[in-house]
Design a protein around this motif. Structure first.
Motif, PDB file in Angstrom:
ATOM      1  N   ALA A 339       0.812  -1.219   0.000  1.00  0.00           N
ATOM      2  CA  ALA A 339       0.000   0.000   0.000  1.00  0.00           C
ATOM      3  C   ALA A 339       0.844   1.266   0.000  1.00  0.00           C
ATOM      4  O   ALA A 339       0.354   2.329  -0.422  1.00  0.00           O
ATOM      5  CB  ALA A 339      -0.935   0.002   1.207  1.00  0.00           C
ATOM      6  N   ASP A 340       2.087   1.183   0.445  1.00  0.00           N
ATOM      7  CA  ASP A 340       2.955   2.363   0.484  1.00  0.00           C
ATOM      8  C   ASP A 340       3.916   2.405  -0.702  1.00  0.00           C
ATOM      9  O   ASP A 340       4.920   3.102  -0.663  1.00  0.00           O
ATOM     10  CB  ASP A 340       3.726   2.425   1.799  1.00  0.00           C
ATOM     11  N   ARG A 341       3.605   1.659  -1.744  1.00  0.00           N
ATOM     12  CA  ARG A 341       4.369   1.618  -2.993  1.00  0.00           C
ATOM     13  C   ARG A 341       5.651   0.767  -2.910  1.00  0.00           C
ATOM     14  O   ARG A 341       6.283   0.437  -3.916  1.00  0.00           O
ATOM     15  CB  ARG A 341       4.677   3.047  -3.475  1.00  0.00           C
ATOM     16  N   SER A 342       6.046   0.349  -1.704  1.00  0.00           N
ATOM     17  CA  SER A 342       7.218  -0.514  -1.583  1.00  0.00           C
ATOM     18  C   SER A 342       6.918  -1.869  -2.209  1.00  0.00           C
ATOM     19  O   SER A 342       5.755  -2.237  -2.414  1.00  0.00           O
ATOM     20  CB  SER A 342       7.622  -0.680  -0.117  1.00  0.00           C
ATOM     21  N   ARG A 343       7.953  -2.611  -2.527  1.00  0.00           N
ATOM     22  CA  ARG A 343       7.761  -3.918  -3.158  1.00  0.00           C
ATOM     23  C   ARG A 343       7.424  -4.974  -2.115  1.00  0.00           C
ATOM     24  O   ARG A 343       7.969  -4.979  -1.017  1.00  0.00           O
ATOM     25  CB  ARG A 343       9.009  -4.299  -3.944  1.00  0.00           C
ATOM     26  N   TRP A 344       6.558  -5.889  -2.510  1.00  0.00           N
ATOM     27  CA  TRP A 344       6.009  -6.856  -1.571  1.00  0.00           C
ATOM     28  C   TRP A 344       6.989  -7.985  -1.297  1.00  0.00           C
ATOM     29  O   TRP A 344       7.622  -8.543  -2.201  1.00  0.00           O
ATOM     30  CB  TRP A 344       4.717  -7.440  -2.148  1.00  0.00           C
ATOM     31  N   SER A 345       7.066  -8.339  -0.021  1.00  0.00           N
ATOM     32  CA  SER A 345       7.861  -9.482   0.425  1.00  0.00           C
ATOM     33  C   SER A 345       7.236  -9.991   1.720  1.00  0.00           C
ATOM     34  O   SER A 345       7.192  -9.262   2.722  1.00  0.00           O
ATOM     35  CB  SER A 345       9.318  -9.077   0.656  1.00  0.00           C
ATOM     36  N   ALA A 346       6.732 -11.223   1.721  1.00  0.00           N
ATOM     37  CA  ALA A 346       6.061 -11.766   2.902  1.00  0.00           C
ATOM     38  C   ALA A 346       5.839 -13.257   2.702  1.00  0.00           C
ATOM     39  O   ALA A 346       5.959 -13.783   1.586  1.00  0.00           O
ATOM     40  CB  ALA A 346       4.731 -11.060   3.154  1.00  0.00           C
ATOM     41  N   SER A 347       5.491 -13.949   3.810  1.00  0.00           N
ATOM     42  CA  SER A 347       5.103 -15.372   3.788  1.00  0.00           C
ATOM     43  C   SER A 347       6.154 -16.252   3.116  1.00  0.00           C
ATOM     44  O   SER A 347       5.828 -17.272   2.490  1.00  0.00           O
ATOM     45  CB  SER A 347       3.748 -15.548   3.084  1.00  0.00           C
ATOM     46  N   GLY A 348       7.411 -15.856   3.219  1.00  0.00           N
ATOM     47  CA  GLY A 348       8.484 -16.629   2.618  1.00  0.00           C
ATOM     48  C   GLY A 348       8.725 -16.339   1.150  1.00  0.00           C
ATOM     49  O   GLY A 348       9.562 -17.003   0.521  1.00  0.00           O
ATOM     50  N   ASP A 350       9.588 -13.316  -1.906  1.00  0.00           N
ATOM     51  CA  ASP A 350      10.242 -12.015  -2.022  1.00  0.00           C
ATOM     52  C   ASP A 350      10.130 -11.507  -3.450  1.00  0.00           C
ATOM     53  O   ASP A 350      10.796 -12.015  -4.360  1.00  0.00           O
ATOM     54  CB  ASP A 350      11.717 -12.129  -1.616  1.00  0.00           C
ATOM     55  N   TRP A 351       9.283 -10.501  -3.642  1.00  0.00           N
ATOM     56  CA  TRP A 351       9.106  -9.872  -4.955  1.00  0.00           C
ATOM     57  C   TRP A 351       9.780  -8.500  -5.008  1.00  0.00           C
ATOM     58  O   TRP A 351       9.423  -7.655  -5.829  1.00  0.00           O
ATOM     59  CB  TRP A 351       7.623  -9.781  -5.302  1.00  0.00           C
ATOM     60  N   THR A 352      10.767  -8.305  -4.115  1.00  0.00           N
ATOM     61  CA  THR A 352      11.584  -7.095  -4.253  1.00  0.00           C
ATOM     62  C   THR A 352      12.276  -7.099  -5.610  1.00  0.00           C
ATOM     63  O   THR A 352      12.409  -6.052  -6.258  1.00  0.00           O
ATOM     64  CB  THR A 352      12.625  -7.020  -3.120  1.00  0.00           C
ATOM     65  N   ALA A 353      12.707  -8.278  -6.035  1.00  0.00           N
ATOM     66  CA  ALA A 353      13.197  -8.479  -7.407  1.00  0.00           C
ATOM     67  C   ALA A 353      12.143  -9.260  -8.169  1.00  0.00           C
ATOM     68  O   ALA A 353      11.591 -10.244  -7.657  1.00  0.00           O
ATOM     69  CB  ALA A 353      14.518  -9.233  -7.393  1.00  0.00           C
ATOM     70  N   ILE A 354      11.837  -8.835  -9.390  1.00  0.00           N
ATOM     71  CA  ILE A 354      10.839  -9.538 -10.198  1.00  0.00           C
ATOM     72  C   ILE A 354      11.456 -10.799 -10.795  1.00  0.00           C
ATOM     73  O   ILE A 354      12.678 -10.957 -10.814  1.00  0.00           O
ATOM     74  CB  ILE A 354      10.275  -8.623 -11.297  1.00  0.00           C
ATOM     75  N   PRO A 355      10.633 -11.721 -11.307  1.00  0.00           N
ATOM     76  CA  PRO A 355      11.188 -12.932 -11.928  1.00  0.00           C
ATOM     77  C   PRO A 355      12.041 -12.605 -13.146  1.00  0.00           C
ATOM     78  O   PRO A 355      11.851 -11.570 -13.813  1.00  0.00           O
ATOM     79  CB  PRO A 355       9.932 -13.711 -12.341  1.00  0.00           C
ATOM     80  N   ASN A 356      12.968 -13.488 -13.448  1.00  0.00           N
ATOM     81  CA  ASN A 356      13.746 -13.363 -14.681  1.00  0.00           C
ATOM     82  C   ASN A 356      12.927 -13.899 -15.845  1.00  0.00           C
ATOM     83  O   ASN A 356      12.269 -14.937 -15.725  1.00  0.00           O
ATOM     84  CB  ASN A 356      15.056 -14.148 -14.573  1.00  0.00           C
TER      85      ASN A 356
END
Length: 540
Positions: A339-348, A350-356
């Protein structure tokens, strides 16, 4: 003594018999349609889709072009079955059993977003909402009479349309987006009576941030902050995202993006999106080395991807090389934001980096003179019933993708609708998702369309949760035009007197087409129509 054939030989013979029974191949010389259906060698509780009716809403000798407008279904006349509501240019209401025309509202401007249906005022009666080119949004009653029409921007095309109760007061608002240039006033909001809500349109002139036109169904309305009021998400033809509260005020971004900003906290539309989150934090890209996405065709979606009670924002961006002139599109890929525009990472996860991206992810074409645009509308569905949402989307690489939250595509995903051997391009539509036999594993239902000038048809596909083909059925040839298929998401509903589902498709050049889905009386619907619901709100 009679010798028995080996088991593998018997299986080959059985498969051959199925192939012979499936039908004749398409012949360009005779224009005979390929009726081949590919069957699995596994027993299923549901059967091959069966054509029920076609050319719904067409005139006697031609059909209006069907675009990306997913059809709706509703009981509009008080009988015992549903009607189909489809918007190409005209808005038509069709009998679900036969496809017969119940009424038509003529209009010379195309309808891009899905036809929306809802009880806008909470009085128990349904309204039908349509967005069109010519800067039009119109609300109709169930008899097809226009209640009001507005021109929300003074120009451009209304391609983005969503209906939602923004302030949770029992009356719905209509949110629309502008497909034309201009750095502000991309989004407008009307109340149920057609009045512009105070604070809109937004972003407002003179405000901070960046934005431009919205060239697909680029609106989502849902609760991402946890209060009782909804927010509006609107990616634009930039690498920035507009995020607004119900009064048109911009949502703040996480303080990690402030940097040395002397003017205080930034808002969403000030924080550019790049492939690397490190570049997001820096605030600019070294073009040619560091890439970023464009969101011109991005349909956002709001959903709780991991079941923890908090909703995230999911968007598929067109990643491009900004160091070339013109820019070079590279691949399409999902991003997940908090909600604050940061990238989502939770529940094990991590989408701080998107998939290749996988090999072959580059666009087959972005020239709509060759083939109409593949719009990467995301679909959120728990395909394997493990409590986490998968992200499905069609892409300009000729494939339908399905990413698990571990950032990989499981099984046989992505599914290819394009085959070089055919000699022309196919693209896939946004899918629908349902557990057709209620076994806990979902099926994915979608269509394709063909390159222009080929006189080729699209197809209807059903694949299992791991992307394995179950059924593939040729859609009708164009009734008028030199190519066909379905660009809009299919709609799943029971629109006749039996207990089974039907697939409702708006095709490019053969009107509304409906298929029966035998054996689906107990189906469980996960994503039954374009944008997830008939309000087209892009939220669940």
């Amino acid at each position: 003594m009679r010798r028995q054939l080996p088991l593998f030989v018997c299986l080959i013979l059985i498969a051959g018999i199925f192939a012979l029974l499936a039908g004749a191949r398409f012949s360009a010389a005779s224009q005979v349609l390929d009726k081949t259906v590919y069957l699995p060698l596994v027993a299923r509780g549901f059967g091959v889709p069966v054509l029920k009716w076609q050319r719904g809403g067409c005139y006697s000798s031609w059909c209006e072009t069907g675009w990306y407008s997913s059809p709706a279904v509703a009981n509009i006349d008080g009988d015992t079955q549903l009607e189909v509501l489809a918007g190409m240019y005209d808005l038509v209401a069709l009998d679900g059993e036969t496809g017969a025309l119940q009424w038509r509202v003529e209009n010379g401007s195309r309808g891009w977003p899905g036809v929306a249906v809802g009880d806008l005022t909470g009085n128990g009666s349904l309204e039908i909402i349509v967005g069109r080119s010519g800067d039009q949004v119109t609300v109709y009653n169930t008899a097809g009479a226009a209640l009001w029409t507005r021109n929300p921007f003074g120009g451009g095309e209304v391609r983005s349309l969503a209906v939602a109760d923004l302030d949770n007061n029992g009356s719905y608002e209509i949110i629309v987006g502008r497909a034309s240039g201009g750095s502000t006033r991309q989004i407008n909001v009307f109340d149920a009576s057609g009045n512009v809500r105070p604070g809109w349109p937004a972003r407002r002139d003179g405000e901070v941030g960046y934005g431009w036109g919205m060239y697909n169904q680029n609106i989502a309305a849902g609760n991402i902050t946890g209060d009782a009021r909804l927010e509006v998400i609107g990616p634009t033809d930039t690498h920035y995202i507009t995020a607004l509260d119900l009064d048109g005020n911009q949502l703040p971004a996480n303080a990690i993006y402030n940097g040395f900003n002397p003017l205080g906290p930034k808002v969403w539309s000030q924080v550019g999106v790049h492939v690397s989150h490190t570049v997001d934090l820096r605030g600019y890209a070294n073009c040619g080395v560091e890439h970023r996405p464009n969101f011109a065709d991005t349909a956002p979606f709001i959903a709780d991807v991991d079941g923890d009670g908090t909703r995230e924002v999911i968007e598929v961006g067109n990643v491009y090389n900004c160091g070339t002139d013109p820019y070079t599109s590279l691949y399409q890929m999902p991003f997940i934001f908090n909600a604050d525009r940061s990238r989502w990472s939770a529940s094990g996860f991590d989408w701080t980096a998107i998939p290749n991206p996988s090999a072959g992810s580059a666009p087959l074409s972005e020239d709509y003179n060759l083939i109409e645009t593949a719009v990467p509308n995301p679909v959120l569905a728990d395909l394997d019933s493990n409590g986490f949402q998968e992200i499905l989307f069609p892409s300009y690489d000729g494939r339908l993708h399905a990413y698990w939250l571990d950032k990989t595509e499981h099984g046989s995903w992505p599914f290819e609708v394009y085959s070089p051997a055919e000699g022309f391009i196919r693209f896939a539509s946004e899918p629908a998702v349902a557990d057709l036999d209620n076994d806990g594993k979902s099926e994915v239902i979608f269509a394709s369309w063909a390159q222009k000038g080929t006189n080729q048809y699209g197809k209807l596909y059903i694949v299992d949760y791991l992307g394995n083909l179950l059924f593939e059925v040729a859609l009708p040839l164009a009734f008028s035009g030199d190519w066909n298929g379905a660009m809009a998401a299919p709609t799943l509903a029971n629109i006749d007197a039996d207990a089974d589902l039907e697939v409702v498709l708006v095709t490019a050049h053969s009107g509304v087409v409906v298929y029966d889905l035998p054996g689906t009386a107990g189906a469980r619907l996960l994503w039954a129509t374009g944008r997830g619901s008939f309000t087209r709100s892009g939220s669940k």
